[in-house]
Design a protein around this motif. Sequence first.
Motif, mmCIF file in Angstrom:
data_model
loop_
_atom_site.group_PDB
_atom_site.id
_atom_site.type_symbol
_atom_site.label_atom_id
_atom_site.label_comp_id
_atom_site.label_asym_id
_atom_site.label_seq_id
_atom_site.Cartn_x
_atom_site.Cartn_y
_atom_site.Cartn_z
ATOM 1 N N GLY A 20 39.300 39.331 50.306
ATOM 2 C CA GLY A 20 38.225 40.046 50.240
ATOM 3 C C GLY A 20 38.462 41.175 48.924
ATOM 4 O O GLY A 20 37.390 41.135 48.065
ATOM 5 N N GLU A 21 39.632 41.455 48.209
ATOM 6 C CA GLU A 21 39.748 42.432 47.262
ATOM 7 C C GLU A 21 40.852 42.338 46.253
ATOM 8 O O GLU A 21 42.238 42.027 46.420
ATOM 9 N N GLY A 22 40.560 42.741 45.120
ATOM 10 C CA GLY A 22 41.471 42.610 44.156
ATOM 11 C C GLY A 22 41.848 41.303 43.168
ATOM 12 O O GLY A 22 41.107 40.610 43.625
ATOM 13 N N LEU A 218 37.043 44.293 37.959
ATOM 14 C CA LEU A 218 35.817 44.562 38.977
ATOM 15 C C LEU A 218 36.490 43.659 40.406
ATOM 16 O O LEU A 218 36.736 42.543 40.390
ATOM 17 N N SER A 219 36.585 44.801 41.506
ATOM 18 C CA SER A 219 36.635 44.026 42.457
ATOM 19 C C SER A 219 35.624 44.142 43.948
ATOM 20 O O SER A 219 35.247 45.661 44.338
ATOM 21 N N VAL A 220 35.132 43.834 43.923
ATOM 22 C CA VAL A 220 33.412 44.168 45.364
ATOM 23 C C VAL A 220 33.669 43.948 46.238
ATOM 24 O O VAL A 220 32.346 43.821 47.378
ATOM 25 N N GLN A 221 35.237 43.331 47.577
ATOM 26 C CA GLN A 221 35.157 42.981 48.674
ATOM 27 C C GLN A 221 34.452 42.170 49.384
ATOM 28 O O GLN A 221 33.044 42.138 50.012
ATOM 29 N N MET A 222 34.572 41.013 48.540
ATOM 30 C CA MET A 222 34.012 39.745 48.574
ATOM 31 C C MET A 222 33.625 39.756 50.050
ATOM 32 O O MET A 222 32.662 38.916 50.662
#
Length: 229
Positions: A20-22, A218-222
């Motif tokens: 979920g990140e990066g 932008l990385s939003v912790q999907m």
Amino acid sequence: MENPINNIYPINEIFQTIQGEGVFTGVPAIFIRLQGCPVGCPWCDTQHTWYQHQERQVALSEVVEKAAPSDTWAGVTAASIVAELQQRGYQAKHVVITGGEPAMYDLRELATALEHNGYQLQIETSGTFAIQTSADTWVTVSPKLNMPGGYLVRPDCMQRANEIKYPVAMQKHIDEFDKLLQVCPPAATAVIALQPISQRPRATQLAMQVCIERNWRLSVQMHKYLNIE
Ligand SMILES: C[S@@+](CC[C@H](N)C(=O)[O-])C[C@H]1O[C@@H](n2cnc3c(N)ncnc32)[C@H](O)[C@@H]1O
Ligand SMILES: Nc1nc2[nH]cc(C(=O)O)c2c(=O)[nH]1
Ligand code: SF4
Ligand SMILES: [Mg+2]
């Protein structure tokens, strides 16, 4: 040559989900979460991984696919970890070692065992401990500045990072990050991303604005938006 040392890794949990990140957001991945972190970020997602209490040690079967986060952990060898992934029939080939702080441990033996069995490795680390992993590991450094544990971000970690994913909530954090980038420059090829802390709307607004200004990601912790693990 195979590393002859039988390291014991303290495993808090193993689960299969979507990264979920990066940079690897959206990639199916097996997460191996190690127990123990002394850095002390007040907003840390995984505070249950901070302490390694002897009396909380359990069997490996109890830390695979935990029903809820807990501070129990199992001491496991690299060979047993690989065997467990195979036995569980996980399909993902991307393995993320996180924590806790995985760089507190010598990950070379685990990295070699995973790579020999066809897995691609990523680690998530705060950059405050020397990184001991394979040359092919994708290293995500999420620098932690001025945290209560008093640990410093290491120049060698910043240099090794394939990706720098910096958590932000306010302008002060951007200013501190700018100083870090000057003092400890990353490789020219490193991807730089800002990750809003805890989905806070103002943090997300700030991160978006700075990413556009600087041409950062932008990385939003999907996984939090999807309500998955
Ligand atoms: C839980 S940490 C574990 C790995 C390592 N200790 C580190 O900090 O990178 C995994 C990732 O989650 C991020 N993280 C932790 N808590 C967060 C939060 N509340 N909001 C946004 N990102 C968070 C960290 O910055 C790091 O990128
Ligand atoms: N889906 C998902 N993606 C993640 N990326 C980094 C995570 C972490 O806790 O290190 C994480 C996590 O806990 N879940
Ligand atoms: S370094 Fe990582 S695991 Fe440790 S407290 Fe900070 S976010 Fe949590
Ligand atoms: Mg997480």
